[in-house]
Design an enzyme around this catalytic site. Structure first.
Site, PDB file in Angstrom:
ATOM      1  N   HIS A   1       0.816  -1.219   0.000  1.00 53.63           N
ATOM      2  CA  HIS A   1       0.000   0.000   0.000  1.00 53.63           C
ATOM      3  C   HIS A   1       0.844   1.261   0.000  1.00 53.63           C
ATOM      4  O   HIS A   1       2.035   1.236   0.301  1.00 53.63           O
ATOM      5  CB  HIS A   1      -0.975  -0.008   1.178  1.00 53.63           C
TER       6      HIS A   1
ATOM      7  N   ASP B   1       1.384   5.183   1.306  1.00 58.33           N
ATOM      8  CA  ASP B   1       1.129   6.145   2.381  1.00 58.33           C
ATOM      9  C   ASP B   1       1.182   7.549   1.781  1.00 58.33           C
ATOM     10  O   ASP B   1       2.240   7.997   1.314  1.00 58.33           O
ATOM     11  CB  ASP B   1       2.215   6.075   3.463  1.00 58.33           C
TER      12      ASP B   1
ATOM     13  N   HIS C   1      -1.697  10.942   5.601  1.00 59.88           N
ATOM     14  CA  HIS C   1      -1.814   9.833   6.560  1.00 59.88           C
ATOM     15  C   HIS C   1      -1.337  10.264   7.949  1.00 59.88           C
ATOM     16  O   HIS C   1      -1.811   9.764   8.960  1.00 59.88           O
ATOM     17  CB  HIS C   1      -0.986   8.653   6.051  1.00 59.88           C
TER      18      HIS C   1
HETATM   19 MN    MN Z   1       0.717   2.744   5.784  1.00 59.79          MN
END
Ligand code: MN
Length: 259
Positions: free
Chosen positions: A75, A77, A81
């Protein structure tokens, strides 16, 4: 000239002199997710539910719905975030300029050190050592930390002990160096998150998150196949889902590399 570059790109891919390497782990209910202390909301595991499968619910078609935390499996970021990156208007999954989603990658192999010490920390000294061999890390490129952590079983991958997880990651001064002195695009890892397992004890805590995102830089977690990339010369393609005001998302990370 530009057209020629693209023509050469596809013909070299067709000829096999340029390879596409998948840096993505499979996404399923078994995909390990980060664990947080009990006082915080946990990240739900990936869940797949059938809508129909060539049956009464849809005689000619198969499809599913899925749900998961944005930070599940391989994934991205986004700066938003972290609290330190929340004010960047272009720091969310729908607002990151697309030109930042294709970039060169520097792969720093610390798999030997990480096998010997699960709490291994990447330092600026280690990076300078790498640069002495492979050249200076250019601004706007990725730094990918190869630990071979993706080759571990799910349990050893998270590597929990009573005092928290023990997994390699970057030191505080390493993140300061890469953010300020090298102005990289982002920092990618094979572990479940961009920070070391024990980074909650660092000052500041979680330096990859704290320092990358405060500088509008990105993270990539749970990468795999970094052992198939050269130290320099690969290009990676990293578009997260265009979730409106998303903090990140699972994604397919592809690398283009010469054989
Ligand atoms: Mn993350």
């Amino acid at each position: 000239m530009t057209t020629e570059t693209l023509t050469n790109l596809v013909s070299e891919m067709a000829a096999g002199s340029l390879r596409v390497v998948d840096l993505t782990v499979p996404l399923s209910a078994a995909t390990p997710v980060i664990g947080l202390p009990e006082e915080f909301s946990p990240s739900p595991a990936f869940k797949l539910e059938q809508i129909s499968h060539y049956d009464d619910r849809g005689p000619a078609w198969y499809w599913n719905s899925f749900s998961c935390g944005e930070h599940t499996g391989t994934h991205f970021d986004a700066p938003g975030h972290w609290i330190t990156g929340q004010d960047y208007a272009d720091g969310y999954t729908d607002t990151i300029p697309p030109g930042k989603l294709v970039a060169a990658a520097n792969v720093i192999d610390v798999s030997t050190e990480s096998a010997e010490n699960p709490d291994f920390l990447l330092t600026s000294d280690r990076i300078r050592e790498w640069e002495a061999v492979h050249g200076r890390i250019a601004a706007g490129t990725w730094v990918l930390m190869r630990t071979d952590w993706s080759k571990r079983t799910a349990e050893d991958f998270l590597n929990y002990a009573e005092d928290g997880p023990h997994t390699p990651g970057p030191s505080v001064e390493c993140m300061e160096f890469l953010a300020h002195d090298r102005d990289i695009l982002g920092f990618g890892v094979e572990t479940v998150g961009t920070d070391a397992g024990q980074a909650f004890t660092f000052d500041p805590a979680f330096p990859a998150h704290q320092l990358m995102h405060s500088n509008n830089k990105f993270g990539l977690a749970s990468l795999t196949n970094l052992d198939q990339l050269p130290p320099t010369g690969a290009v990676i393609i990293t578009p997260p889902l265009k979730i409106v005001t998303g903090s990140g998302s699972p994604l397919r990370v592809l690398a283009l590399t010469s054989v």
